[in-house]
Design a protein around this motif. Structure first.
Motif, PDB file in Angstrom:
ATOM      1  N   PRO A  76       0.721  -1.344   0.074  1.00  0.00           N
ATOM      2  CA  PRO A  76       0.012   0.001  -0.053  1.00  0.00           C
ATOM      3  C   PRO A  76       0.696   1.355   0.002  1.00  0.00           C
ATOM      4  O   PRO A  76       0.457   2.237  -0.840  1.00  0.00           O
ATOM      5  N   VAL A  77       1.980   1.172   0.737  1.00  0.00           N
ATOM      6  CA  VAL A  77       2.937   2.579   0.729  1.00  0.00           C
ATOM      7  C   VAL A  77       3.311   2.543  -0.584  1.00  0.00           C
ATOM      8  O   VAL A  77       3.346   3.729  -1.185  1.00  0.00           O
ATOM      9  N   ARG A  78       3.634   1.616  -1.401  1.00  0.00           N
ATOM     10  CA  ARG A  78       4.350   1.970  -2.721  1.00  0.00           C
ATOM     11  C   ARG A  78       3.379   2.320  -3.804  1.00  0.00           C
ATOM     12  O   ARG A  78       3.374   3.250  -4.645  1.00  0.00           O
ATOM     13  N   GLU A  79       2.066   1.964  -3.508  1.00  0.00           N
ATOM     14  CA  GLU A  79       0.840   2.250  -4.609  1.00  0.00           C
ATOM     15  C   GLU A  79       0.686   3.564  -4.295  1.00  0.00           C
ATOM     16  O   GLU A  79       0.123   4.300  -5.195  1.00  0.00           O
ATOM     17  N   SER A  80       0.448   3.994  -2.974  1.00  0.00           N
ATOM     18  CA  SER A  80       0.144   5.304  -2.438  1.00  0.00           C
ATOM     19  C   SER A  80       1.046   6.299  -3.223  1.00  0.00           C
ATOM     20  O   SER A  80       0.606   7.332  -3.766  1.00  0.00           O
ATOM     21  N   ARG A  81       2.347   5.901  -3.131  1.00  0.00           N
ATOM     22  CA  ARG A  81       3.285   6.764  -3.490  1.00  0.00           C
ATOM     23  C   ARG A  81       3.257   7.290  -4.953  1.00  0.00           C
ATOM     24  O   ARG A  81       3.422   7.888  -5.686  1.00  0.00           O
ATOM     25  N   SER A  82       3.059   5.904  -5.805  1.00  0.00           N
ATOM     26  CA  SER A  82       2.815   5.946  -7.181  1.00  0.00           C
ATOM     27  C   SER A  82       1.716   6.838  -7.584  1.00  0.00           C
ATOM     28  O   SER A  82       1.649   7.426  -8.626  1.00  0.00           O
ATOM     29  N   PHE A  83       0.493   6.513  -6.877  1.00  0.00           N
ATOM     30  CA  PHE A  83      -0.505   7.317  -7.256  1.00  0.00           C
ATOM     31  C   PHE A  83      -0.374   8.764  -6.925  1.00  0.00           C
ATOM     32  O   PHE A  83      -0.756   9.587  -7.923  1.00  0.00           O
ATOM     33  N   LEU A  84       0.377   9.221  -5.843  1.00  0.00           N
ATOM     34  CA  LEU A  84       0.588  10.580  -5.656  1.00  0.00           C
ATOM     35  C   LEU A  84       1.417  11.246  -6.873  1.00  0.00           C
ATOM     36  O   LEU A  84       1.127  12.254  -7.380  1.00  0.00           O
ATOM     37  N   GLN A  85       2.473  10.436  -7.465  1.00  0.00           N
ATOM     38  CA  GLN A  85       3.531  10.849  -8.646  1.00  0.00           C
ATOM     39  C   GLN A  85       2.410  11.064  -9.707  1.00  0.00           C
ATOM     40  O   GLN A  85       2.777  11.780 -10.645  1.00  0.00           O
ATOM     41  N   ARG A  86       1.883  10.000 -10.036  1.00  0.00           N
ATOM     42  CA  ARG A  86       0.604  10.155 -11.216  1.00  0.00           C
ATOM     43  C   ARG A  86       0.010  11.187 -11.197  1.00  0.00           C
ATOM     44  O   ARG A  86      -0.466  11.831 -12.253  1.00  0.00           O
ATOM     45  N   ALA A  87      -0.710  11.533 -10.027  1.00  0.00           N
ATOM     46  CA  ALA A  87      -1.550  12.772  -9.738  1.00  0.00           C
ATOM     47  C   ALA A  87      -1.154  14.012  -9.978  1.00  0.00           C
ATOM     48  O   ALA A  87      -1.484  14.725 -10.885  1.00  0.00           O
ATOM     49  N   VAL A  88       0.273  13.877  -9.378  1.00  0.00           N
ATOM     50  CA  VAL A  88       0.735  15.190  -9.600  1.00  0.00           C
ATOM     51  C   VAL A  88       1.220  15.714 -11.096  1.00  0.00           C
ATOM     52  O   VAL A  88       1.118  16.644 -11.464  1.00  0.00           O
ATOM     53  N   ARG A  89       1.621  14.503 -11.512  1.00  0.00           N
ATOM     54  CA  ARG A  89       2.186  14.610 -13.194  1.00  0.00           C
ATOM     55  C   ARG A  89       0.717  15.128 -13.917  1.00  0.00           C
ATOM     56  O   ARG A  89       1.173  15.883 -14.733  1.00  0.00           O
ATOM     57  N   PHE A  90      -0.297  14.619 -13.810  1.00  0.00           N
ATOM     58  CA  PHE A  90      -1.514  14.721 -14.349  1.00  0.00           C
ATOM     59  C   PHE A  90      -1.795  16.376 -13.959  1.00  0.00           C
ATOM     60  O   PHE A  90      -2.001  17.042 -14.936  1.00  0.00           O
ATOM     61  N   LEU A  91      -1.743  16.690 -12.826  1.00  0.00           N
ATOM     62  CA  LEU A  91      -1.955  17.997 -12.384  1.00  0.00           C
ATOM     63  C   LEU A  91      -1.176  19.108 -13.046  1.00  0.00           C
ATOM     64  O   LEU A  91      -1.631  20.368 -13.527  1.00  0.00           O
ATOM     65  N   ALA A  92       0.431  18.883 -13.198  1.00  0.00           N
ATOM     66  CA  ALA A  92       0.936  19.981 -13.575  1.00  0.00           C
ATOM     67  C   ALA A  92       0.971  19.720 -15.100  1.00  0.00           C
ATOM     68  O   ALA A  92       1.145  20.952 -15.764  1.00  0.00           O
ATOM     69  N   GLU A  93       0.986  18.729 -15.688  1.00  0.00           N
ATOM     70  CA  GLU A  93       1.047  18.561 -17.044  1.00  0.00           C
ATOM     71  C   GLU A  93      -0.033  18.696 -18.112  1.00  0.00           C
ATOM     72  O   GLU A  93      -0.153  19.473 -18.887  1.00  0.00           O
ATOM     73  N   GLU A  94      -1.350  18.097 -17.631  1.00  0.00           N
ATOM     74  CA  GLU A  94      -2.483  17.863 -18.137  1.00  0.00           C
ATOM     75  C   GLU A  94      -3.513  19.049 -17.653  1.00  0.00           C
ATOM     76  O   GLU A  94      -4.108  19.690 -18.573  1.00  0.00           O
ATOM     77  N   ALA A  95      -3.712  19.480 -16.448  1.00  0.00           N
ATOM     78  CA  ALA A  95      -4.285  20.201 -15.812  1.00  0.00           C
ATOM     79  C   ALA A  95      -3.884  21.673 -15.902  1.00  0.00           C
ATOM     80  O   ALA A  95      -4.460  22.792 -15.712  1.00  0.00           O
ATOM     81  N   ARG A  96      -2.437  21.732 -16.016  1.00  0.00           N
ATOM     82  CA  ARG A  96      -1.607  22.747 -15.944  1.00  0.00           C
ATOM     83  C   ARG A  96      -1.712  23.654 -14.946  1.00  0.00           C
ATOM     84  O   ARG A  96      -1.888  24.950 -14.614  1.00  0.00           O
ATOM     85  N   VAL A  97      -1.772  23.207 -13.579  1.00  0.00           N
ATOM     86  CA  VAL A  97      -1.633  23.636 -12.456  1.00  0.00           C
ATOM     87  C   VAL A  97      -0.318  23.845 -11.804  1.00  0.00           C
ATOM     88  O   VAL A  97       0.580  23.069 -12.327  1.00  0.00           O
ATOM     89  N   ASP A  98       0.079  25.132 -11.323  1.00  0.00           N
ATOM     90  CA  ASP A  98       1.378  25.228 -11.170  1.00  0.00           C
ATOM     91  C   ASP A  98       1.640  25.819  -9.665  1.00  0.00           C
ATOM     92  O   ASP A  98       2.627  25.871  -9.250  1.00  0.00           O
ATOM     93  N   GLN A  99       0.582  25.395  -8.669  1.00  0.00           N
ATOM     94  CA  GLN A  99       0.486  25.690  -7.331  1.00  0.00           C
ATOM     95  C   GLN A  99       0.180  24.503  -6.634  1.00  0.00           C
ATOM     96  O   GLN A  99      -1.059  23.797  -6.919  1.00  0.00           O
ATOM     97  N   PHE A 100       0.757  23.836  -5.708  1.00  0.00           N
ATOM     98  CA  PHE A 100       0.514  22.618  -4.950  1.00  0.00           C
ATOM     99  C   PHE A 100       0.400  23.169  -3.256  1.00  0.00           C
ATOM    100  O   PHE A 100       1.423  23.512  -2.863  1.00  0.00           O
ATOM    101  N   LEU A 101      -0.469  22.378  -2.535  1.00  0.00           N
ATOM    102  CA  LEU A 101      -0.543  22.729  -1.117  1.00  0.00           C
ATOM    103  C   LEU A 101      -0.854  20.998  -0.630  1.00  0.00           C
ATOM    104  O   LEU A 101      -1.838  20.442  -0.876  1.00  0.00           O
ATOM    105  N   ASP A 102       0.463  20.682  -0.200  1.00  0.00           N
ATOM    106  CA  ASP A 102       0.468  19.086  -0.092  1.00  0.00           C
ATOM    107  C   ASP A 102       0.591  19.159   1.706  1.00  0.00           C
ATOM    108  O   ASP A 102       1.535  19.382   2.319  1.00  0.00           O
ATOM    109  N   ILE A 103      -0.717  18.649   2.214  1.00  0.00           N
ATOM    110  CA  ILE A 103      -0.461  18.543   3.609  1.00  0.00           C
ATOM    111  C   ILE A 103      -0.548  17.309   4.090  1.00  0.00           C
ATOM    112  O   ILE A 103      -1.031  16.263   3.654  1.00  0.00           O
ATOM    113  N   GLY A 104       0.258  17.051   5.271  1.00  0.00           N
ATOM    114  CA  GLY A 104       0.382  15.677   5.756  1.00  0.00           C
ATOM    115  C   GLY A 104       1.585  15.080   4.942  1.00  0.00           C
ATOM    116  O   GLY A 104       1.667  13.704   4.848  1.00  0.00           O
TER     117      GLY A 104
END
Length: 216
Positions: free
Chosen positions: A9-37
């Motif tokens: 689960p730790v590996r898969e959670s980490r992989s999800f985070l990375q895929r989600a951030v890539r999508f947000l930066a590249e596809e959604a064109r978001v350039d600000q991130f607030l990462d809590i916890g």
């Protein structure tokens, strides 16, 4: 076997985070991130993934653990800020002047709540926290979140005692009013996966829901 059950689960959670951030930066064109916890920052953390796609991306990390420190100053174009703060006190987090120095809350922000919401014992409190945080962010902002679940397997009293599982319906409450991206609410291994189906672990082994939603 027990160790692998914990690591998967730790590996898969980490992989999800990375895929989600890539999508947000590249596809959604978001350039600000607030990462809590966020915890202790390691290779492949939000700032590394985001700034690989968007060098000027700005990231604020928030964590209450005193072991987490602010050793990252970011790239010359971007900015990284670390704040001591508690997810249970969203008003204090949002009101920190250092957050406002780093992020422009008049422009879209990606709110990252990965492996943190299920640390709150009270589900209603967790829903309230998410809603308060999202209310402070403008239209076009995103939420990327995960939660431990027992929907796909029986409870194990020795597994992840520090977390509080949520059902799919409970997890969906975090995304009320948001437009879900891609497959919606699924096991984290199934959210915009990058490996073939036969190489992905089953939902009962992962035991984590994940989703990304956009604020209209």
């Amino acid at each position: 076997m027990a160790e692998e059950t914990t690591r998967l689960p730790v590996r898969e959670s980490r992989s999800f985070l990375q895929r989600a951030v890539r999508f947000l930066a590249e596809e959604a064109r978001v350039d600000q991130f607030l990462d809590i916890g966020a915890g202790v920052l390691t290779a492949g953390s939000t700032h590394e993934v985001a700034q690989r796609k968007v060098p000027h991306a700005r990231i604020v990390y928030v964590d209450s653990d005193p072991a987490v420190d602010a050793r990252f100053t970011g790239s010359p174009e971007g900015a990284i800020r670390y704040l001591r703060g508690d997810l249970r006190e969203p008003r204090t987090v949002l009101g920190d002047p250092r957050l406002k120095e780093t992020l422009d809350l008049d422009r879209p922000v990606a709110l990252i709540l990965v492996a943190v919401l299920d640390l709150l014992p009270d589900h209603r409190q967790a829903v309230g926290v998410v809603r308060e945080l999202l209310a402070a962010l403008p239209s076009g902002s995103y939420l990327a979140a995960t939660s431990f679940t027992l929907d796909h397997r029986p409870a194990d009293p020795h597994s992840r005692p520090e977390t509080h599982p949520r059902t799919r319906a409970q997890f969906a409450e975090y995304f009320t009013g948001l437009g879900l991206i891609g497959p919606g609410i699924v096991a984290v291994s199934e959210w915009l996966p990058e490996v073939p189906a036969h190489q992905r672990p089953p939902a009962d082994a992962v035991a984590l829901y994940g989703a990304v939603g956009r604020k209209p």
